[in-house]
Write a protein that holds these residues in place. Sequence first.
Motif, short mmCIF file in Angstrom:
data_model
loop_
_atom_site.label_atom_id
_atom_site.label_comp_id
_atom_site.label_asym_id
_atom_site.label_seq_id
_atom_site.Cartn_x
_atom_site.Cartn_y
_atom_site.Cartn_z
N SER A 2 -19.40 62.62 22.81
CA SER A 2 -18.27 63.53 22.84
C SER A 2 -16.97 62.77 22.64
O SER A 2 -16.87 61.57 22.88
N GLN A 3 -15.98 63.54 22.21
CA GLN A 3 -14.69 62.95 21.92
C GLN A 3 -13.72 63.26 23.05
O GLN A 3 -13.79 64.32 23.66
N PHE A 4 -12.83 62.32 23.27
CA PHE A 4 -11.87 62.49 24.35
C PHE A 4 -10.46 62.30 23.83
O PHE A 4 -10.19 61.37 23.07
N CYS A 5 -9.60 63.20 24.25
CA CYS A 5 -8.19 63.07 23.94
C CYS A 5 -7.57 62.22 25.05
O CYS A 5 -7.72 62.53 26.23
N THR A 6 -6.93 61.12 24.67
CA THR A 6 -6.43 60.23 25.71
C THR A 6 -4.92 60.31 25.83
O THR A 6 -4.22 60.72 24.90
N PHE A 7 -4.43 59.91 27.02
CA PHE A 7 -2.99 59.87 27.27
C PHE A 7 -2.76 58.93 28.43
O PHE A 7 -3.69 58.62 29.19
N THR A 8 -1.53 58.49 28.56
CA THR A 8 -1.23 57.59 29.68
C THR A 8 -0.38 58.30 30.71
O THR A 8 0.46 59.13 30.39
N VAL A 9 -0.65 57.94 31.95
CA VAL A 9 0.16 58.42 33.07
C VAL A 9 0.38 57.21 33.96
O VAL A 9 -0.58 56.64 34.48
N ASP A 55 2.79 68.33 36.66
CA ASP A 55 3.16 66.94 36.44
C ASP A 55 2.04 66.05 36.96
O ASP A 55 1.77 66.00 38.16
N LEU A 56 1.39 65.34 36.04
CA LEU A 56 0.24 64.53 36.46
C LEU A 56 0.65 63.37 37.35
O LEU A 56 -0.11 62.94 38.20
N ARG A 57 1.85 62.84 37.14
CA ARG A 57 2.27 61.75 38.02
C ARG A 57 2.27 62.22 39.47
O ARG A 57 1.77 61.53 40.36
N ARG A 58 2.83 63.38 39.68
CA ARG A 58 2.87 63.89 41.05
C ARG A 58 1.46 64.25 41.51
O ARG A 58 1.10 64.02 42.66
N ARG A 59 0.69 64.81 40.61
CA ARG A 59 -0.66 65.22 40.98
C ARG A 59 -1.49 64.02 41.40
O ARG A 59 -2.34 64.11 42.27
N LEU A 60 -1.21 62.88 40.75
CA LEU A 60 -2.01 61.68 41.03
C LEU A 60 -1.33 60.81 42.09
O LEU A 60 -1.76 59.69 42.36
N GLY A 61 -0.26 61.34 42.67
CA GLY A 61 0.41 60.61 43.73
C GLY A 61 1.15 59.38 43.22
O GLY A 61 1.28 58.38 43.93
N MET A 62 1.61 59.40 41.99
CA MET A 62 2.35 58.27 41.44
C MET A 62 3.85 58.52 41.57
O MET A 62 4.28 59.64 41.86
N ALA A 63 4.62 57.46 41.31
CA ALA A 63 6.07 57.60 41.38
C ALA A 63 6.55 58.53 40.27
O ALA A 63 5.94 58.60 39.20
N ASP A 64 7.63 59.27 40.54
CA ASP A 64 8.17 60.16 39.52
C ASP A 64 8.64 59.36 38.33
O ASP A 64 9.04 58.21 38.44
N ARG A 65 8.60 60.02 37.18
CA ARG A 65 9.05 59.37 35.96
C ARG A 65 10.58 59.29 35.99
O ARG A 65 11.24 60.08 36.66
N GLU A 66 11.11 58.29 35.27
CA GLU A 66 12.57 58.17 35.18
C GLU A 66 13.12 59.48 34.59
O GLU A 66 12.44 60.11 33.78
N PRO A 67 14.35 59.85 34.95
CA PRO A 67 14.88 61.13 34.45
C PRO A 67 14.83 61.20 32.91
O PRO A 67 14.60 62.27 32.35
N ASP A 68 15.06 60.06 32.23
CA ASP A 68 15.06 60.13 30.77
C ASP A 68 13.74 59.61 30.20
O ASP A 68 13.63 59.31 29.01
N GLY A 69 12.73 59.48 31.08
CA GLY A 69 11.45 58.95 30.62
C GLY A 69 10.75 59.90 29.67
O GLY A 69 10.94 61.11 29.72
N LYS A 70 9.95 59.32 28.79
CA LYS A 70 9.24 60.13 27.80
C LYS A 70 8.13 60.93 28.47
O LYS A 70 7.53 60.48 29.44
N SER A 71 7.87 62.08 27.92
CA SER A 71 6.73 62.84 28.44
C SER A 71 6.17 63.73 27.35
O SER A 71 6.86 64.04 26.37
N VAL A 72 4.91 64.08 27.49
CA VAL A 72 4.28 65.04 26.57
C VAL A 72 3.58 66.11 27.41
O VAL A 72 3.22 65.87 28.57
N ASN A 73 3.41 67.27 26.80
CA ASN A 73 2.66 68.34 27.45
C ASN A 73 1.31 68.46 26.75
O ASN A 73 1.26 68.68 25.54
N ILE A 74 0.27 68.33 27.52
CA ILE A 74 -1.06 68.53 26.95
C ILE A 74 -1.56 69.86 27.50
O ILE A 74 -1.80 70.00 28.70
N VAL A 75 -1.63 70.85 26.62
CA VAL A 75 -2.04 72.18 27.06
C VAL A 75 -3.56 72.26 27.02
O VAL A 75 -4.16 72.09 25.96
N VAL A 76 -4.14 72.43 28.17
CA VAL A 76 -5.60 72.49 28.25
C VAL A 76 -6.03 73.88 28.69
O VAL A 76 -5.28 74.60 29.36
#
Lengths: 143, 784
Positions: A2-9, A55-76
Amino acid sequence: MSQFCTFTVGGHLFGVPVESVQEVLRAQEVTRVPLAPREVSGLLNLRGAIVTSIDLRRRLGMADREPDGKSVNIVVRTADGSAVSLVADEIGDVLEPPADSFETPPETVPASVRAVVERVCKLEKRLMLLLDTHRAVGGLEAA
Amino acid sequence: MSNSSQDNPADTAGSSPLAGLEDIVSEFLIESHENLDQLDRDLVALEQDPTSRDLLSGVFRTIHTIKGTSGFLGFGTLESVTHVGESLLARLRDGKLTLTPGTTTILLDVVDAVRDLLATIEQHNGEAGAAYDELVARVQHVLDGGSADEAAAPAAETHAEPAAENPAEPAAEPVAEEVAEPVAAAPVPAPEPVAAAPVPAPAPTLAAVPSAVEEEHHEAPVAQVAPDAAGGEPRRSVADSTIRVDVGLLDSLMTMVGELVLTRNQMLQRAAATENSELAHTTHRLNLIVGELQEGVMKTRLQPIDNVWSKLPRVVRDLSVQLGKHVDLKMEGRETELDKTILEAIRDPLTHLVRNSIDHGIEGPETRAAAGKTEKGTLTLRAFHEGGQVNLEISDDGKGIDPAALKAKAIGKGLVTEEKAARMTDHEAVQLIFLPGFSTAAAVTNVSGRGVGMDVVRTNIEKIGGTIDIVTAHGEGTTVRVRIPLTLAIIPALVVTSAEHRYAIPQVNLLELVRLDAEQSKVAIETVHGAPVYRLRGKLLPLVDLREQLGLEAREPGATYIVVLQADNQEYGLVVDDILDTEEIVVKPLSSQLRSLSTYSGATIMGDGSVALILDVTAIARSSGMNLESGEDPSVANIDLASAESTSVLVVDVGSGRRAAIPVAAVDRLEEMRPDRVERAGQQEVVQYRGQILPMVWLANELGTGGAFADPDSSLRVVVCRSEDQLLGVVVDDILDIVESDLAVRIENGGSDSAVVQEHVTELVDIAAIAARLTPAPSLAWSA
């Protein structure tokens, strides 16, 4: 295979099955939802459909992204057929790792991550965490 | 669109004797036409598989249904034809006969005959004397053991053509063909239906059938019955002018129209921003067309209220017989239409209300006669449109509701305090009936006392965005008014902002808007125990700050907008930053992650494409602490004009501009004392006063402001009060006045209530309560 769509958080590589991804959007303006669980970053208008953004960062208990940090929306599409947008840092490639490269996440992984990571895939140079989208968008506590 | 056409026609007919027979007939026709098409297919399939019991049973059921209904409707010929057909089918089904091509032909002939008869009924509103003796005789011949093939022979000849042609006939002319055929082809001396045709009464129409059809019925009926070969346009038959549409398809159409409305809104905004006149013109047209489309699609989902009402005559009849009451049921506005979803939702509440009226409202004949009323009670159902909403009224001329009895009962059940009940107006008291756990029947009857109380009725009506109200005159009757929206999908809403975000408030909850400029808002918003209130035309309106409710940062002082809202029986003002506009919005549900947030009833997409949350006005009232049911809560403004007996009160200043009122009846004396007279006895501050120890109470502390004492050197102003045998000294900042006030405009706030006295919000001091809170002073009699 199977194929996986990857992304970084937060520097980690995550993957979701390609079939579950409806589309990937650049950062979107969202409508804040006061009183909502903090993981919910807001609501966005996806061609007339209102989609909740998590927000996956929050969901995964990570630090919030910088206010001007890049982000993408992956609609699943989740198991119940509704669309949910997952906010990640950056989109990666579509990978097709061999089926035998998966393992269950080690016990030492923080519980907040283990709760939503189905398996860990050993890629050549790094690890890909296979996200359970259904669990990632559920089980949120109201703020 | 065919109204409740899923219902078995016999059911519909049986349960609505008051409904027009015409409707029943046309439902019967539609249903039967559909069944006949199925029959044709089944019979042909049956020929391939003559032993299939499923097919046979299906065919049997269809014929049986038509037979039953035709018997009920008095279509004798149709009944006799279907009766022999049914008998034949029964034998086939039970294996007493086997299906041969001859039998199939006969059965198809029966189906054709039924079809012809139905067409005749549709055109003439009756069978018009058509006879099928020959066909019946042939079927009977087979039933009697004769050869089917032999019996079928003549029929096969004469009817082969129509049977073969029917499916391929041009859709526009089925009626003409079908009526003409038997007359020309049947060898039997059937009376000519054309000649015998009485000019029909206006043919039945369904309420939902476009009126164009109805008009067609009226024009030159004779010409239609026998259209000339040159092609007089035959009218559309009932079956052809309506189609069944899957509700799912209508829902998705509605959704798409919703999207279109939103897109149009966006387009209008963009177009307004440019100066392109051509674009403006085009968008204007688009606006109109979308508006009409929206209305049209909405109409497809509308059904007359009669679909729900039609079950009620039976309910009324059964109940009144059971209870030995005579009830006359009147229905007005039965053609009033509302959305199918809403119609389903009000079915049960409505039935419950009707049952209630008969069970609790209308009295038995003797009681009525004794009260000088007619023995027969009247129950009136009214439905009408008003302001984009549907109003339903259920009125009876029964004994009405006794507010005193309701109060007593509510107190007995501990739903309200005695004190509170005493202050209630009759109208308020009547609304007690909606409290959960309230049931007015002294004995639980099997009629209304089934655990489904009025609170459930109200909840169900509110669920679909409706409101319910009761007006009653003791001894004269009760009217329950239900207001419900026409449709749920697209609603007008007021758009407001709070902390830069936009929110939509359904207009159904909106009463009025108040704007206070920066200066006014400083003085006009007063507080009672920290709870903000605004005096709206002399009444205290509790205020709820939207920012506070949403947990947003507090507002800068400045101009204030108050959106006056109605939630249940409670009015309150929602304080917002700005009021933008009204807009038609499409309600979209929130995703599962957010559904637990009761503050929002959904979300919508605004003209500019962004998402706005829709506020749930009732939920906000609840979460802000208003107890909407019992009105026991801090911010419930309980405007009580009934207890207008005026009280003389001592108005005092308690510091920070707050005023309080002490009933003069509780005041013994006014004293000035030097602060150094105050001593302590245990936890209690006391002074020696006239040979007694007088416990001292600082009113500011009691009312929760706490605060700065006056200069320790200046004397204390003490109101010496008496509660039963106990004296206490109440220290106030200043004594202002003694006034007579009816304390009519008041607000309740836990232990201490407030009222408007001399144009100021004034807290009412409950001396008894304060005295009771004092640490017991056992040695009061101790002499100095």
